[in-house]
Design a protein around this motif. Structure first.
Motif, mmCIF file in Angstrom:
data_model
loop_
_atom_site.group_PDB
_atom_site.id
_atom_site.type_symbol
_atom_site.label_atom_id
_atom_site.label_comp_id
_atom_site.label_asym_id
_atom_site.label_seq_id
_atom_site.Cartn_x
_atom_site.Cartn_y
_atom_site.Cartn_z
ATOM 1 N N PHE A 187 0.851 -1.204 0.000
ATOM 2 C CA PHE A 187 0.000 0.000 0.000
ATOM 3 C C PHE A 187 0.879 1.244 0.000
ATOM 4 C CE2 PHE A 187 -2.238 3.454 2.098
ATOM 5 C CZ PHE A 187 -3.432 3.473 1.405
ATOM 6 N N HIS A 188 0.542 2.218 -0.840
ATOM 7 C CA HIS A 188 1.255 3.492 -0.897
ATOM 8 C C HIS A 188 0.359 4.598 -0.350
ATOM 9 C CE1 HIS A 188 3.799 1.311 -3.816
ATOM 10 N NE2 HIS A 188 4.727 2.179 -3.466
ATOM 11 N N PHE A 189 0.902 5.400 0.544
ATOM 12 C CA PHE A 189 0.125 6.501 1.105
ATOM 13 C C PHE A 189 -0.011 7.649 0.117
ATOM 14 C CE2 PHE A 189 1.134 4.151 4.885
ATOM 15 C CZ PHE A 189 0.033 4.349 5.703
ATOM 16 N N ASN A 190 0.860 7.706 -0.865
ATOM 17 C CA ASN A 190 0.782 8.759 -1.867
ATOM 18 C C ASN A 190 1.005 8.142 -3.248
ATOM 19 O OD1 ASN A 190 0.894 11.018 -3.456
ATOM 20 N ND2 ASN A 190 2.492 12.065 -2.295
ATOM 21 N N VAL A 191 -0.067 7.972 -4.011
ATOM 22 C CA VAL A 191 0.059 7.353 -5.335
ATOM 23 C C VAL A 191 0.726 8.280 -6.338
ATOM 24 C CG1 VAL A 191 -1.915 5.811 -4.997
ATOM 25 C CG2 VAL A 191 -2.281 8.084 -5.992
ATOM 26 N N ASN A 192 0.872 9.555 -5.966
ATOM 27 C CA ASN A 192 1.549 10.501 -6.857
ATOM 28 C C ASN A 192 3.062 10.475 -6.670
ATOM 29 O OD1 ASN A 192 -0.957 11.532 -7.884
ATOM 30 N ND2 ASN A 192 -1.191 12.656 -5.965
ATOM 31 N N SER A 193 3.530 9.780 -5.644
ATOM 32 C CA SER A 193 4.965 9.683 -5.391
ATOM 33 C C SER A 193 5.242 8.309 -4.790
ATOM 34 C CB SER A 193 5.415 10.793 -4.431
ATOM 35 O OG SER A 193 6.811 10.732 -4.219
ATOM 36 N N LEU A 194 5.320 7.315 -5.651
ATOM 37 C CA LEU A 194 5.491 5.939 -5.207
ATOM 38 C C LEU A 194 6.930 5.673 -4.772
ATOM 39 C CD1 LEU A 194 3.476 4.153 -8.050
ATOM 40 C CD2 LEU A 194 2.626 5.003 -5.847
ATOM 41 N N GLY A 209 8.758 3.211 -5.568
ATOM 42 C CA GLY A 209 9.553 2.771 -6.703
ATOM 43 C C GLY A 209 9.931 3.874 -7.677
ATOM 44 N N THR A 210 9.306 5.034 -7.562
ATOM 45 C CA THR A 210 9.678 6.170 -8.410
ATOM 46 C C THR A 210 10.562 7.160 -7.661
ATOM 47 O OG1 THR A 210 7.699 7.453 -7.819
ATOM 48 C CG2 THR A 210 7.532 5.966 -9.714
ATOM 49 N N ALA A 211 10.889 6.826 -6.404
ATOM 50 C CA ALA A 211 11.753 7.695 -5.605
ATOM 51 C C ALA A 211 13.064 7.014 -5.235
ATOM 52 C CB ALA A 211 11.021 8.138 -4.326
ATOM 53 N N VAL A 212 12.986 5.695 -4.984
ATOM 54 C CA VAL A 212 14.172 4.929 -4.577
ATOM 55 C C VAL A 212 14.390 3.810 -5.591
ATOM 56 C CG1 VAL A 212 15.208 3.534 -2.758
ATOM 57 C CG2 VAL A 212 13.713 5.447 -2.160
ATOM 58 N N PHE A 213 15.537 3.850 -6.266
ATOM 59 C CA PHE A 213 15.815 2.896 -7.346
ATOM 60 C C PHE A 213 16.867 1.873 -6.942
ATOM 61 C CE2 PHE A 213 14.346 6.859 -9.188
ATOM 62 C CZ PHE A 213 13.328 6.430 -10.017
ATOM 63 N N VAL A 214 16.815 1.467 -5.678
ATOM 64 C CA VAL A 214 17.725 0.434 -5.188
ATOM 65 C C VAL A 214 16.905 -0.513 -4.317
ATOM 66 C CG1 VAL A 214 18.404 1.907 -3.235
ATOM 67 C CG2 VAL A 214 19.855 -0.018 -3.887
ATOM 68 N N GLN A 215 17.132 -1.806 -4.484
ATOM 69 C CA GLN A 215 16.383 -2.807 -3.736
ATOM 70 C C GLN A 215 16.878 -2.882 -2.293
ATOM 71 O OE1 GLN A 215 13.745 -4.617 -4.945
ATOM 72 N NE2 GLN A 215 13.926 -3.301 -6.742
ATOM 73 N N HIS A 216 15.978 -3.193 -1.391
ATOM 74 C CA HIS A 216 16.358 -3.369 0.006
ATOM 75 C C HIS A 216 15.956 -4.765 0.464
ATOM 76 C CE1 HIS A 216 12.177 -1.841 0.165
ATOM 77 N NE2 HIS A 216 12.045 -2.678 1.171
ATOM 78 N N THR A 217 16.565 -5.221 1.515
ATOM 79 C CA THR A 217 16.204 -6.505 2.117
ATOM 80 C C THR A 217 15.734 -6.263 3.541
ATOM 81 O OG1 THR A 217 18.488 -6.876 2.849
ATOM 82 C CG2 THR A 217 17.845 -7.785 0.708
ATOM 83 N N MET A 218 14.820 -7.124 4.006
ATOM 84 C CA MET A 218 14.300 -7.004 5.360
ATOM 85 C C MET A 218 14.666 -8.237 6.160
ATOM 86 S SD MET A 218 10.561 -5.222 4.987
ATOM 87 C CE MET A 218 9.920 -6.503 3.908
ATOM 88 N N GLU A 219 15.050 -8.008 7.387
ATOM 89 C CA GLU A 219 15.363 -9.100 8.305
ATOM 90 C C GLU A 219 14.622 -8.838 9.609
ATOM 91 O OE1 GLU A 219 19.152 -11.136 10.653
ATOM 92 O OE2 GLU A 219 19.367 -9.207 9.628
#
Length: 232
Positions: free
Chosen positions: A117-124, A126-136
């Motif tokens: 879910f995105h709180f702002n569909v005008n600024s997703l 994936g359109t702001a951060v172009f590097v993948q992250h991992t979660m632990e």
């Protein structure tokens, strides 16, 4: 529906007649519709009562989510954030495969539907951060790690921005009581330049409160450095 032809144009309700002004003039119409008492008691409206009960639960759940993530909605939202949260809550409620119709609830639904879910569909994201992250996840924390990246290449840069920071929000929702606990953790400031950034990660403590649903969100915000001070 009747059109008012008098030079005195009424607005409001007198008895069972409502006077109102429309785009094409002034009109009058008799009050109609189905009474609230009939909807609440007539067996023919059982399905309506079931829908109304679940609509109310979706409204309560979406408002709870909105309040719990106020740290994000203060930073970033669109004109339909509340409506989209309501639609999401309704979707989760309908995924409850245990309760009978009209008694389905958010707590027993598929919470994986919240993912993405995105709180702002005008600024997703994936359109702001172009590097993948991992979660632990650990018993006490949620850690988000990023591989080495160049901020000036991998981060979108709004006009005037000189720095960025990531932030994590953790919340524990108690649907039964309509309460929540929320934490926010921000990263160090990232200068948006061409220098590689290594070992970057953000961690947030889990809120392990019994009887709650844990939900996490990630965001990015931008600052402008002016005379040594950082401004959003």
């Amino acid at each position: 529906m009747a059109r008012q032809s008098s030079f005195l144009k009424l607005e409001g309700t007198i008895g069972d007649v409502t006077f109102y002004k429309g785009a094409n003039g002034s009109f009058a119409r008799q009050k109609g519709g189905i009474s609230k008492s009939r909807i609440l008691n007539d067996p023919n409206f059982q399905r309506t009562r079931e829908n109304l009960a679940e609509f109310a639960k979706a409204a309560a759940a979406s408002q709870l989510l909105k309040n719990a993530f106020r740290e994000i909605t203060l930073r970033s939202k669109d004109l339909r954030t509340h409506n989209r949260l309501y639609a999401l809550a309704m979707k989760v409620i309908k995924s409850d495969l245990v309760s009978p119709r009209g008694e389905r609830n958010f707590a027993l639904g598929d919470h994986n539907l919240i993912n993405g879910f995105h709180f702002n569909v005008n600024s997703l994201w994936g359109t702001a951060v172009f590097v993948q992250h991992t979660m632990e996840t650990t018993p006490t924390d949620l850690n988000v790690a990023f591989p080495e990246f160049i901020p000036g290449t991998k981060l979108a840069r709004p006009m005037g921005a000189s720095h960025a920071r990531m932030f994590l929000v953790a919340t524990a929702l108690n649907l039964a009581e309509g309460t929540y606990e929320t934490n926010l953790v921000s990263s160090v400031d990232i200068e948006i330049n061409q220098q590689p950034l290594t070992g970057f990660q953000v961690s947030i403590p889990k809120i392990a409160t019994a009887g709650t649903i844990q939900v996490y969100a990630i965001g990015v915000e931008y600052m402008q450095e002016v005379n040594g001070g950082m401004y959003p």
